[in-house]
Design an enzyme around this catalytic site. Structure first.
Site, PDB file in Angstrom:
ATOM      1  N   GLY A  98       0.808  -1.214   0.000  1.00 22.60           N
ATOM      2  CA  GLY A  98       0.000   0.000   0.000  1.00 22.60           C
ATOM      3  C   GLY A  98       0.837   1.258   0.000  1.00 22.60           C
ATOM      4  CG  HIS A 116       3.389   0.899  -5.409  1.00 25.30           C
ATOM      5  ND1 HIS A 116       3.575   1.954  -4.541  1.00 25.30           N
ATOM      6  CD2 HIS A 116       3.948  -0.185  -4.811  1.00 25.30           C
ATOM      7  CE1 HIS A 116       4.193   1.523  -3.458  1.00 25.30           C
ATOM      8  NE2 HIS A 116       4.449   0.231  -3.602  1.00 25.30           N
ATOM      9  CB  SER A 124       5.764   3.694   0.920  1.00 24.01           C
ATOM     10  OG  SER A 124       5.112   3.058  -0.163  1.00 24.01           O
TER      11      SER A 124
END
Length: 282
Positions: A32, A38, A188
């Site tokens: 996530g 991504h 991230s």
């Protein structure tokens, strides 16, 4: 429209329906906090498969007791919106109770000797945790293709070894590192950096650039050049710098000729950054 599945049964039903139509399925495993890196994986998955499944699961097995599991960025609503735009077909977003047995898991995949060096030396047990969940996701989803990013080079190498050595019926597709305008690899964890930390972090890709520029002079010159780039930034603390054979992930010596992979990991404040670059020696 992206369909969200939160259970193993639900994602298997989606994949079974796809296979029933004769579709080829790709899996993009993520934790996530999705970003352009991504989305490049999703775009490649769309090119090599008919149906794209993206998993979002912050894997507790790959975090050590003093690492950032609790504060790792999580925003499923934002991730869902990005995946809609990117054209993902299925978002598999299980919670820990769904994907792991009660109390965790007593059986893990062992990454072997390469899992204990570089990132594995800094983060003991990390790759055992990664491979255990990746194998479980491959088993649950059953894709024809799994798509990973080159930024996590050691992870990609070990996933490839696991697939080959355990005869997992899936093709591994690796996508090159996506970078921000200043050269920093998309991650991230970049969200942890303040303006000062961001400026210091640029030393990491600069070290790889320096190594690449010195490739014609051998491994020792590459390492010295990269170390020099990092030494000029007070506040960027080196964890490791290595030059390895991409086929074995073993260190190469100064007489090595051929394709090599330069890997660097550094800490900027409380944030660990990793990066890598292929070079040709000889």
């Amino acid at each position: 429209m992206t369909t969200t599945a939160t259970t193993i049964a639900a994602v298997r039903a989606e994949v079974a329906a796809a296979h029933g139509r004769g579709a080829r399925v790709a899996l993009v495993p993520t934790m996530g906090a999705l970003h352009a890196g991504h989305l490049a994986l999703v775009a490649r998955a769309r090119e090599v498969a008919d149906v794209v499944v993206v998993s979002v699961f912050v894997n507790p097995l790959q975090f050590g007791p003093k690492e950032d599991f609790a504060r790792y960025p999580r925003d499923l609503a934002a991730d869902t919106a990005l995946l809609e735009t990117a054209g993902a077909d299925v978002l598999f977003a299980p919670d820990a109770a769904e994907l792991l047995p009660v109390g965790g898991t007593g059986i893990r995949v062992a990454a072997g000797p390469i899992g204990d060096v570089l990132e594995g030396r800094i983060r003991p047990g990390h790759f055992d945790g990664v491979l255990t969940i990746v194998l479980k996701l491959l088993h649950v989803v059953g894709p024809e293709v799994a798509v990973f990013g080159q930024k996590d080079a050691q992870q990609v190498f070990l996933v490839g070894r696991m697939i080959a050595e355990l005869d997992v019926p899936v093709a591994l597709e690796v996508v090159g590192t996506v970078r921000e305008e200043d050269g920093l690899a998309r991650s991230s964890r970049n969200a942890y950096l303040d303006a000062h930390g961001r400026a210091l972090a640029r030393a990491v890709p600069a070290a790889l650039d320096a190594a690449g520029s010195a490739a014609d002079r051998g491994v020792d010159a590459m390492v010295a050049a990269a170390q020099g780039a990092l030494a000029g930034e007070d506040g960027a603390d080196l964890d490791y710098l290595a030059v390895v054979d991409p086929a074995t992930f073993r260190p190469v010596d100064d007489g090595y000729r051929g394709r090599a992979l330069v890997l660097v990991a550094a800490r900027v404040g409380g944030t660990r950054l990793i990066d890598n670059r292929f070079v040709h020696l000889g």
